[in-house]
Design a protein around this motif. Structure first.
Motif, short mmCIF file in Angstrom:
data_model
loop_
_atom_site.label_atom_id
_atom_site.label_comp_id
_atom_site.label_asym_id
_atom_site.label_seq_id
_atom_site.Cartn_x
_atom_site.Cartn_y
_atom_site.Cartn_z
N LEU A 151 17.76 -37.34 -5.86
CA LEU A 151 18.60 -37.55 -7.06
C LEU A 151 19.60 -36.09 -7.10
N ALA A 152 20.76 -36.33 -7.39
CA ALA A 152 21.67 -35.38 -7.57
C ALA A 152 21.89 -35.19 -8.96
N GLY A 153 22.35 -34.31 -9.50
CA GLY A 153 22.93 -34.03 -11.19
C GLY A 153 24.37 -33.98 -11.40
N TRP A 154 24.64 -34.29 -12.55
CA TRP A 154 25.93 -34.28 -13.20
C TRP A 154 26.36 -32.78 -13.03
N ALA A 155 27.38 -32.31 -12.15
CA ALA A 155 27.92 -31.33 -12.02
C ALA A 155 29.55 -31.22 -11.91
N PRO A 156 30.22 -30.11 -12.05
CA PRO A 156 31.63 -30.30 -11.80
C PRO A 156 32.08 -30.80 -10.54
N ASP A 157 31.11 -30.35 -9.59
CA ASP A 157 31.57 -30.87 -7.95
C ASP A 157 30.84 -32.28 -7.77
N THR A 158 30.24 -32.95 -8.79
CA THR A 158 29.74 -34.38 -8.45
C THR A 158 30.24 -35.35 -9.32
N VAL A 202 21.03 -40.80 -3.83
CA VAL A 202 21.76 -40.22 -2.75
C VAL A 202 20.65 -40.56 -1.49
N ASP A 203 21.43 -41.20 -0.43
CA ASP A 203 20.35 -41.45 0.49
C ASP A 203 20.38 -40.61 1.64
N GLY A 210 24.00 -45.10 -6.15
CA GLY A 210 23.97 -45.41 -7.30
C GLY A 210 24.09 -44.33 -8.64
N PHE A 211 24.24 -44.52 -9.75
CA PHE A 211 24.45 -43.70 -10.74
C PHE A 211 23.59 -44.15 -12.00
N VAL A 212 23.26 -43.17 -12.93
CA VAL A 212 22.90 -43.38 -14.51
C VAL A 212 23.78 -42.38 -15.20
N VAL A 213 24.38 -42.79 -16.26
CA VAL A 213 25.12 -41.76 -17.18
C VAL A 213 24.51 -41.90 -18.91
N CYS A 214 24.05 -40.82 -19.48
CA CYS A 214 23.47 -41.08 -20.63
C CYS A 214 24.19 -40.17 -21.83
N GLY A 215 24.09 -40.81 -23.05
CA GLY A 215 24.40 -39.98 -24.24
C GLY A 215 23.02 -39.61 -25.16
N ALA A 240 14.21 -42.44 -13.96
CA ALA A 240 14.30 -40.66 -14.11
C ALA A 240 15.22 -40.59 -15.27
N ALA A 241 16.34 -41.20 -15.53
CA ALA A 241 16.99 -40.92 -16.92
C ALA A 241 16.06 -40.70 -18.38
#
Ligand SMILES: CC(C)(COP(=O)(O)OP(=O)(O)OC[C@H]1O[C@@H](n2cnc3c(N)ncnc32)[C@H](O)[C@@H]1OP(=O)(O)O)[C@@H](O)C(=O)NCCC(=O)NCCS
Length: 289
Positions: A151-158, A202-203, A210-215, A240-241
């Motif tokens: 898993l990779a996190g939400w960041a300016p470069d992702t 990420v493989d 794939g991705f997941v986004v949450c509020g 994971a979320a």
């Protein structure tokens, strides 16, 4: 004189708190999104600029039914509430017929079988429906990441990779708006957005699957690229979320899933989500307008 004239009177703008209490009684009986009983939500419908609203009161002064119509873009949308304790008195039929005097679309936050039958009887067809689902975060199933996936996190470069994963995953969904990155992040990122609960799968070769986004309290979107489906990536991202939200002290996570998306609904159910209720829109065929 119509049934509505006999049963209803114009609703004053200061009746919004009473409409919210009525909405809360309906939600308790019919299910649905708790937010729909909030005063902001009811005010936007029952005290809308350019709209009209009516209410029916019991002799003790309790608001037992309310209906409203309001302009919504190129159309007029109606909505109505009937107290669970006041059903079977003709209030729903009268409210619907009053709405249909001006509206071509009816919306409901907690669809009941009775309302669906009534809409069908008046020639309306369901044009949109989604289930509101809830996870209480008490038992989050242990879903391992598929071999080689991290898993990779939400960041300016992702962010651009999240956007590419969103486009790949949702491209085949009906009504896919194909937003560019700016439109998508503009829609997604507000004060409630939760980057630490938003993840990318990420493989081993570095490809995004794939991705997941949450509020805050919301799982906004989860998606996997078509080639990566059926391998447990969606389940692993979702859990994971949920775990990240629980670790941050959240007590529940809600989501909306369209009734035309049974694969996603089954996945959520399998992971412990339960249906709170169904939101729906019903539309009058153009030939009947
Ligand atoms: C819903 C979605 C996220 C599921 O992702 P996924 O990575 O396929 O999820 P999983 O592999 O964890 O589980 C999918 C389930 O679909 C079924 N499935 C099996 N093979 C499949 C395949 N090739 N394609 C799709 N689904 C498959 C299975 O029931 C599987 O459950 P199982 O683990 O019991 O076999 C994915 O289909 C998707 O991105 N859809 C488009 C976007 C979308 O609709 N998102 C949800 C919006 S609310």
């Amino acid at each position: 004189m119509t049934d509505a004239d006999a049963l209803f009177a114009p609703l004053a703008a200061d009746a919004v708190p009473a409409v919210s209490r009525l909405a809360a009684r309906c939600l308790a009986a019919d299910g649905g999104l708790p937010l729909a009983a909030g005063e902001g939500f009811t005010a936007r419908r029952y005290a809308a600029e350019g709209g009209l609203a009516i209410g029916a009161y019991d002799p003790d002064g309790t608001l037992v039914a309310a209906a409203a119509i309001r302009p919504t873009g190129g159309t007029v949308t109606g909505t109505a509430l009937v107290d669970p304790a006041a059903r079977g008195r003709g209030l729903g039929v009268a409210a619907l017929d009053w709405c249909l005097g001006g509206a071509d679309v009816m919306e409901t936050e907690s669809l009941t079988d009775g309302a669906a039958a009534l809409f069908a009887d008046r020639g309306l067809t369901m044009s949109f429906a989604e289930d509101v689902m809830r996870h209480d975060l008490k038992e989050i199933p242990d879903v391992p990441l598929p071999a080689g996936v991290r898993l990779a996190g939400w960041a300016p470069d992702t962010v651009s990779r999240f956007h590419a994963a969103y486009r790949a995953a949702f491209a085949e969904r009906p009504g896919f708006p194909d937003w560019d990155q700016e439109q998508w992040t503009g829609w997604l990122v507000d004060d409630d957005f939760r980057p630490p609960w938003s993840l990318l799968a990420v493989d081993a070769s570095g490809a995004d699957l794939g991705f997941v986004v949450c509020g805050d309290g919301w799982l906004v979107q989860v998606g996997t690229t078509p080639a990566a489906r059926g391998r447990g990536v969606g389940a692993a991202l979702t859990t994971a979320a949920l775990r990240a939200a629980a670790a941050d002290g959240a007590s529940e996570m809600l989501l909306d899933v369209n009734v035309d998306n049974p694969v996603a609904a089954d996945l959520y159910r399998r992971l412990g989500f339960t249906v709170l209720g169904r939101r729906a829109r019903f539309t009058r065929p153009a030939s009947a307008r």
